[in-house]
Design an enzyme around this catalytic site. Structure first.
Site, PDB file in Angstrom:
ATOM      1  N   ALA A   1     -11.745   2.651   4.234  1.00  0.00           N
ATOM      2  CA  ALA A   1     -10.826   1.771   3.511  1.00  0.00           C
ATOM      3  C   ALA A   1      -9.939   2.557   2.546  1.00  0.00           C
ATOM      4  O   ALA A   1     -10.082   3.772   2.376  1.00  0.00           O
ATOM      5  CB  ALA A   1     -11.618   0.703   2.765  1.00  0.00           C
ATOM      6  N   HIS A   2      -9.033   1.829   1.892  1.00  0.00           N
ATOM      7  CA  HIS A   2      -8.045   2.507   1.049  1.00  0.00           C
ATOM      8  C   HIS A   2      -8.683   3.174  -0.168  1.00  0.00           C
ATOM      9  O   HIS A   2      -9.636   2.690  -0.753  1.00  0.00           O
ATOM     10  CB  HIS A   2      -6.911   1.565   0.635  1.00  0.00           C
ATOM     11  CG  HIS A   2      -7.313   0.367  -0.163  1.00  0.00           C
ATOM     12  ND1 HIS A   2      -6.406  -0.579  -0.565  1.00  0.00           N
ATOM     13  CD2 HIS A   2      -8.500  -0.051  -0.652  1.00  0.00           C
ATOM     14  CE1 HIS A   2      -7.017  -1.512  -1.262  1.00  0.00           C
ATOM     15  NE2 HIS A   2      -8.288  -1.219  -1.323  1.00  0.00           N
ATOM     16  N   ASN A   3      -8.111   4.356  -0.489  1.00  0.00           N
ATOM     17  CA  ASN A   3      -8.496   5.144  -1.661  1.00  0.00           C
ATOM     18  C   ASN A   3      -9.901   5.728  -1.590  1.00  0.00           C
ATOM     19  O   ASN A   3     -10.438   6.181  -2.601  1.00  0.00           O
ATOM     20  CB  ASN A   3      -8.331   4.331  -2.954  1.00  0.00           C
ATOM     21  CG  ASN A   3      -6.901   3.900  -3.185  1.00  0.00           C
ATOM     22  OD1 ASN A   3      -6.581   2.718  -3.046  1.00  0.00           O
ATOM     23  ND2 ASN A   3      -6.023   4.839  -3.478  1.00  0.00           N
TER      24      ASN A   3
ATOM     25  N   GLN B   1       0.863  -1.181   0.000  1.00  0.00           N
ATOM     26  CA  GLN B   1       0.000   0.000   0.000  1.00  0.00           C
ATOM     27  C   GLN B   1       0.901   1.233   0.000  1.00  0.00           C
ATOM     28  O   GLN B   1       1.410   1.655   1.040  1.00  0.00           O
ATOM     29  CB  GLN B   1      -0.937  -0.033   1.196  1.00  0.00           C
ATOM     30  CG  GLN B   1      -1.807  -1.291   1.251  1.00  0.00           C
ATOM     31  CD  GLN B   1      -2.776  -1.386   0.087  1.00  0.00           C
ATOM     32  OE1 GLN B   1      -3.768  -0.654   0.008  1.00  0.00           O
ATOM     33  NE2 GLN B   1      -2.500  -2.296  -0.845  1.00  0.00           N
TER      34      GLN B   1
END
Length: 341
Positions: free
Chosen positions: A238-240, A197
């Site tokens: 969460a990511h993004n 990540q």
């Protein structure tokens, strides 16, 4: 404890005093619990009858809800917002200790601004930049090359991983974790390959993050929380994910990867937003909702199933499984009716 006259409080919120303008006020309270040194508020006309019994020294009210039952009042257009501003003036939350604790570990390459407080056993890693007047509580960790703006408060046990960017005047509550890895894995012949990540978390100015909330770093691009957002306890970002300005998210909500939330949205508690979808500006999502497709029109949305009696729920659950068959039977009956006509 701070003390203000009723007139000073009215001036602060742009209100009009009725009664004793020099009445000293020490604290805020509810209509039920207030005593003579406190100011309360009435934001909902349904509770106007409580003005008959309150012992508050003064009450914040709208002009239409003002009553002779209270001797002193501040009349405003928006009593709830005025209460919030007065509560900020009379806030009794303990202030963090000033200075840098001897047990804190600060890397030589870190840049620490003026009037910064750092609590016991906190670790500030290499290349960190901390702005003026920021307070970092005990047992916190700030990872390498992270930037924290001016006027921020981090309560005990906040963890911020490497290369995150935090704006000015942010408030992070205990146990919040910023910048942990997003859930990125590639399937490979029945096994899982971890995807590094490599993005960051970027949090803009005046953002509040609740206790034990986690904000994952982006996979390649950044996870972004825009200015003025407020996020409650135990949420998962969460990511993004991208959250636009002034959006409010209540506790235990999950925002899956790469979803985009617009400006001024309100998301109720224990909701779930599917990944890779967008929610437009000015959307209100009721608690326990599951959003699985894009929302393109402002408004109020809901999908939760309200609680009911156990026997009723079991009957309805059985009927739910029959819906597809019932639909086919209705379509067949409609076809027969059309044929007969």
């Amino acid at each position: 404890m701070s003390e203000y006259t009723l007139q000073q409080l009215a001036d602060h919120v742009g209100g009009e005093v009725r009664g004793n303008s020099q009445l000293p006020i020490l604290r805020v309270a509810t209509l039920q619990s207030a005593t003579g040194d406190a100011i309360a508020f009435l934001a909902n006309s349904r509770y106007k009858s409580q003005l008959e019994t309150t012992s508050a020294g003064a009450v914040i009210v709208s002009e239409k809800d003002d009553s002779d039952a209270i001797d002193n009042a501040i009349r405003v257009v928006n009593p709830y917002a005025a209460f919030a501003r007065i509560a900020q003036l009379l806030d009794t939350t303990p202030k963090p200790a000033h200075g840098i604790a001897e047990s804190a570990k600060i890397a030589p390459s870190a840049t620490i601004g003026q009037n910064v407080s750092i609590g016991e056993y906190t670790v500030i890693d290499e290349g960190v930049i901390i702005g003026d007047n920021t307070s970092i509580g005990p047992h916190c960790y700030i990872g390498p090359e992270t930037q924290i703006g001016a006027g921020c408060t981090l309560w005990s046990g906040v963890k911020i991983y490497h290369r995150c960017v935090i704006g000015d005047d942010c408030l992070f509550h205990s146990g919040s974790i910023i910048g942990a890895d997003g859930f990125g894995w590639a399937p490979d012949n029945g096994k899982w390959l971890k995807i590094p990540q490599l993005g960051r978390v970027v949090i803009k100015d005046n953002v509040e993050i609740g206790a034990s909330t986690t904000v994952d770093r982006g996979a390649l691009d950044d996870t972004v929380i825009s200015s003025g957002c407020i996020i409650d306890n135990q949420c998962q970002i969460a990511h993004n994910v991208f959250i636009d300005e002034d959006t409010a998210i209540a506790g235990c909500t999950v925002l899956a990867g790469s979803c985009r939330i617009g400006k001024r949205c309100m998301i109720g508690g224990a909701s779930a937003i599917n990944g890779h979808i967008s929610v437009c500006d000015d959307v209100q999502i009721m608690g326990f909702a599951m959003v699985i497709k894009e929302i393109t029109e402002p408004g109020v949305y809901a999908s939760g199933i309200p609680a009911s009696g156990h026997r009723e729920w079991r009957r309805n659950g059985a009927r739910f499984r029959q819906l597809d068959d019932l639909f086919k039977r209705v379509k067949e009956l409609e076809k027969q009716a059309d044929d007969n006509n």
